[in-house]
Structures are given as C-alpha cells and as structure tokens.
Design a protein around this motif. Structure first.
Motif, PDB file in Angstrom:
ATOM      1  N   PRO A  89     113.285 -90.420  -8.774  1.00 10.69           N
ATOM      2  CA  PRO A  89     113.141 -89.027  -9.219  1.00 10.69           C
ATOM      3  C   PRO A  89     112.861 -88.902 -10.701  1.00 10.69           C
ATOM      4  O   PRO A  89     112.067 -88.060 -11.120  1.00 10.69           O
ATOM      5  CB  PRO A  89     114.483 -88.408  -8.827  1.00 10.69           C
ATOM      6  N   SER A 130     114.498 -82.006 -11.086  1.00 10.85           N
ATOM      7  CA  SER A 130     113.855 -80.975 -10.270  1.00 10.85           C
ATOM      8  C   SER A 130     112.737 -80.311 -11.061  1.00 10.85           C
ATOM      9  O   SER A 130     112.553 -80.572 -12.253  1.00 10.85           O
ATOM     10  CB  SER A 130     114.884 -79.933  -9.819  1.00 10.85           C
ATOM     11  N   TRP A 150     111.424 -77.316  -6.406  1.00  5.85           N
ATOM     12  CA  TRP A 150     111.381 -78.634  -5.740  1.00  5.85           C
ATOM     13  C   TRP A 150     112.465 -79.509  -6.341  1.00  5.85           C
ATOM     14  O   TRP A 150     112.533 -79.649  -7.566  1.00  5.85           O
ATOM     15  CB  TRP A 150     110.012 -79.284  -5.919  1.00  5.85           C
ATOM     16  N   PRO A 174     113.803 -83.289  -5.800  1.00  2.66           N
ATOM     17  CA  PRO A 174     113.781 -84.615  -5.175  1.00  2.66           C
ATOM     18  C   PRO A 174     114.962 -85.475  -5.605  1.00  2.66           C
ATOM     19  O   PRO A 174     114.827 -86.680  -5.841  1.00  2.66           O
ATOM     20  CB  PRO A 174     112.465 -85.189  -5.689  1.00  2.66           C
ATOM     21  N   SER A 192     116.696 -89.471  -1.609  1.00  2.83           N
ATOM     22  CA  SER A 192     116.257 -88.510  -2.611  1.00  2.83           C
ATOM     23  C   SER A 192     114.847 -87.991  -2.367  1.00  2.83           C
ATOM     24  O   SER A 192     114.587 -86.795  -2.475  1.00  2.83           O
ATOM     25  CB  SER A 192     116.342 -89.122  -4.014  1.00  2.83           C
ATOM     26  N   MET A 193     113.910 -88.862  -2.044  1.00  3.62           N
ATOM     27  CA  MET A 193     112.530 -88.400  -1.878  1.00  3.62           C
ATOM     28  C   MET A 193     112.284 -87.865  -0.473  1.00  3.62           C
ATOM     29  O   MET A 193     111.692 -86.795  -0.297  1.00  3.62           O
ATOM     30  CB  MET A 193     111.564 -89.542  -2.197  1.00  3.62           C
ATOM     31  N   SER A 202     113.892 -84.240   0.086  1.00  5.90           N
ATOM     32  CA  SER A 202     113.791 -83.298  -1.035  1.00  5.90           C
ATOM     33  C   SER A 202     114.120 -81.879  -0.570  1.00  5.90           C
ATOM     34  O   SER A 202     113.898 -81.514   0.586  1.00  5.90           O
ATOM     35  CB  SER A 202     112.377 -83.316  -1.621  1.00  5.90           C
TER      36      SER A 202
END
Length: 420
Positions: free
Chosen positions: A3, A163, A179, A181, A214-215, A218
C-alpha cells in the motif's frame, strides 16, 4: 506491491507537471505529559510523554504535503505491554517499538492537491464521515485503537490508513470518492493489557487474526454531500471490511480466533440549526455482520441497522449541552437477548475566565447492561502554549457490561500540553 508503494506512486503522479520547489515549510509540535492512577487498585496505568510533531510543506503550485509523527515514552508499560506483534495492523501501518517503553509511529503522511476543481488527498490519513460524536455509525473507514479503550479523543484513537480520496463538485453537491488499500482493522491490546477486550480462557496468549489482504480486499466508498434549505445532508456508501471481529474460542487448539467479513454500508446524515438548538441525525445499514449466540454458540450472518439522534444546545452564554441517543438492531433474531442495543450520551461544557478555563462532563450510559462511563475534565490555558489538565475517568456497572468490565480501572489523570 505494498500500500505504501501505491500511495507513493500516486503522490508522484500528483506532483507530475508541477514545480517541486517548496514555497514554505512549517513545523509545529505538541508534547503531552500525562499520568493516570487507578485509585481502586492503587496502580499507575501510565506515566508517559507523547511528542506529536507536524511538518507542512507548501509548493508553488498550491499543493501541500503534511507529515505527522508520534513518539511515546511510557514508564509503566501497562496499556500495551512489551513489544506486541500488532496482528491487527497491515505491515506498512505498524508502529515501531525500540524498547518495551517506547513506541514510534508515522501517524499521517499525505499530499493535498487541486486538479482544476477536483481536490485530491493521497497518503496515510484519517477520513471522517458522519455527524455523531464518539458513537460510530458511518465513521467506520478508519479503525480504532483500544489501547486506552474509548477514553482519549477519537482523533487520537483512529488509526490513519494508506488511502486516497477525491472530492468532485457536481452542481450543488460534492462527490467524495474513497479508496483504502490498507487492511488494518480495529486494534485491541493483547491479553494481559489493562484494557484488553480479547478473552484468554487458556492463559496461553494464543491469538489468530484472520485479517483480510490489503490489496485484494480494498475498501471503496462514495459520499454525496450538500447544503439544502438550511440542512447539511450526506448520502454514503462503503464496501468494506467490518473492523470489529467475530471472536471465536478454538477449544481443540486452545486459542482465540478473530474472523472478519465484508459488508455493504448504506446510510446518510442530516443536521440543521433551529435557533439555539441543532438537530443531528445519522443512520446506516450494514448488509452483513456475524455474531455468535451466547447460549448455543452458533454463528449467524445478519444485516444490522444503526442510528444516532443528537440535540445540541448553545443558548446559555459560555455553555454547551449535547445529548445523543444511539441504537443498533440486528435484523436476524436469536434466542439470546442481544438483538437490540441502546446507549445515551450527555455532554456538558462550560468555559470561563475569558475562555482560559474549560470544564467538561461526559456521560455514556448503556441501557442494556445498565452500566456507564463518566469522564470529568478541567483544562486551564496557563499561556498561549501551555495547557494544564486534570481529569477523572469513572466506570460503573456489572463486570459483564460494556463499561462495568473496567470498573476497577477507574482512574485519575493529570498532565499538561506544551505546543511550539
């Protein structure tokens, strides 16, 4: 890609095409010195010094870069003992622990920039939604730290996340796109800490946190806000991970497991002043949460609705009075008695001596458990950069309640803040 790397690329993208020479670099710092004594147990909860430096760099293009750090030295090390593994935090959001008594954190690290009429903020930041004070319905983008339960100001309890947001004007409305992530979730101190919310029935300290990726997981959100006929309005949507976990006891493995699920959150806010009274309201519906029946142990998926109604009164000189009613309701009932939960809050604040002295009392009462938290605070501004503080955080009720579980941890707090 991590991130932090995505955020770095986004920052570089925002900087592309604009002069990199800085117009101005400004620094400010806050140093909080505070001690808390639990009078019922006769122990010190903390004796700490917290330094919060902030640097703001302004560029010729009008862009602004902000960095906020936090360093803490706590002589007692009772609130977050040792050097915890931080299983609730994504790798790039974790603190550093040089020793048992010292922790360091990059709190916020973001770039603000306008691309025409569009405002963009990219980096590690707090994104705040909603109208409620302290009671979270829509303000769930950033998870919380329960290092000191809910006692500090929520600004210091939110965990800033990597973010990005963009605010786009659309006629009389503003659209905010979000967004996130960063899969950091709400953080409870591990078993053995003063305000730990995690059970440890086997005295093994074994905790498995099934935190999302994390990805791949999201969070995405859209907020529409406007001012219409005296009403401050918003409509909100967020696809996210529920930050508060389902806690399961794994008897065969003699451990505790924290599980999470994804959910769609839909809601809105409305507030308007009527003379000396301001009416605030906030409502939100989660498509899916999970809970465990206290009788059968069965796990159930259900939607859940929450709302807050607040009234603020400022008709008396130097006084501010605010009250809120909060309710949350599970749409799928079970045999236990926890399908609906209600809390009420009352805040009274008085300023005197030309606003040098501020007195404040906050009460939160849980109608289901019949327990409460009362916070009393006095702040005296001794000079432009020194504020003295004396406070009491008092828990009442049965040990099984939201607040009563910490009734032995009621405490007296004293300290001061130095700014420069």
């Amino acid at each position: 890609m991590k991130p932090a790397q995505y955020a770095g690329l986004a920052i570089i993208g925002c900087l592309t095409g604009m002069p990199v020479a800085a117009m101005d670099v400004q620094h400010s710092s806050l140093v909080d010195v505070e001690a808390a004594f639990a009078h019922k147990t006769g122990t010190w909860q903390k004796q700490e010094v917290v330094w919060r430096p902030e640097w703001v760099t302004r560029f010729d293009s009008g862009a602004r870069f902000t960095l906020i750090g936090e360093g803490r030295i706590d002589a007692q090390d009772e609130l977050d003992p040792g050097r915890p593994d931080q299983p609730f935090r994504a790798r790039n959001t974790q603190k550093g622990f040089p020793s048992d008594h010292i922790d360091l954190e990059l709190r916020e690290f973001f770039l603000d920039h306008y691309a025409g009429d569009i405002f963009v903020r990219v980096g590690k930041q707090q994104i705040v939604w909603g109208q409620a004070d302290g009671l979270r319905v829509l303000d769930v983008i950033n998870p919380l730290s329960y290092r000191e339960f809910i006692l500090p100001d929520i600004e210091h309890r939110r965990i800033p996340l990597w973010s990005a947001l963009a605010e786009i004007p659309v006629d009389s409305w503003t659209a905010q796109l979000v967004w996130v992530p960063d899969a950091t979730v709400t953080e409870s101190p591990l078993p053995g800490a003063t305000y730990s919310l995690i059970p440890d029935p086997f005295d093994e300290g074994r905790l498995q946190v099934n935190r999302p990726d994390s990805m791949a997981d999201s969070d995405f959100g859209l907020k529409l806000s406007s001012f219409q006929n005296g009403w401050d309005l918003s409509l909100n949507y967020l696809y996210h991970t529920i930050d508060d976990p389902l806690i399961r006891i794994d008897t065969p493995e003699q451990g505790v497991v924290a599980d999470y699920n994804r959910s769609h959150l839909i809601g809105g806010t409305a507030s308007k002043p009527f003379g000396d009274v301001t009416v605030r309201s906030e409502v939100g519906v989660e498509s899916k949460t999970r809970f465990q029946d206290s009788v059968t142990g069965q796990t159930t998926d259900t939607g859940i609705g929450s709302y807050v109604i607040g009234l603020d009164y400022s008709g008396l000189s130097d006084w501010f009075i605010s009250s809120q009613f909060f309710q949350t309701y599970r749409f799928t009932g079970t045999g236990d008695d926890g399908s609906s939960k209600e809390q009420i809050t009352l805040l009274i604040r008085h300023e005197s001596m030309n606003n040098s002295l501020m007195l404040e009392a906050l009460s939160i009462y849980d109608l289901n458990n019949e327990d409460s938290l009362i916070q009393l605070e006095a702040e005296y501004t001794a000079s432009t950069n020194v504020v003295l503080r004396l406070a009491a955080d008092l828990f009442f009720g049965d040990r099984s309640g939201t607040f009563g579980r910490f009734r032995e941890e009621s405490r007296l707090v004293t300290g001061f803040t130095l700014s420069f």
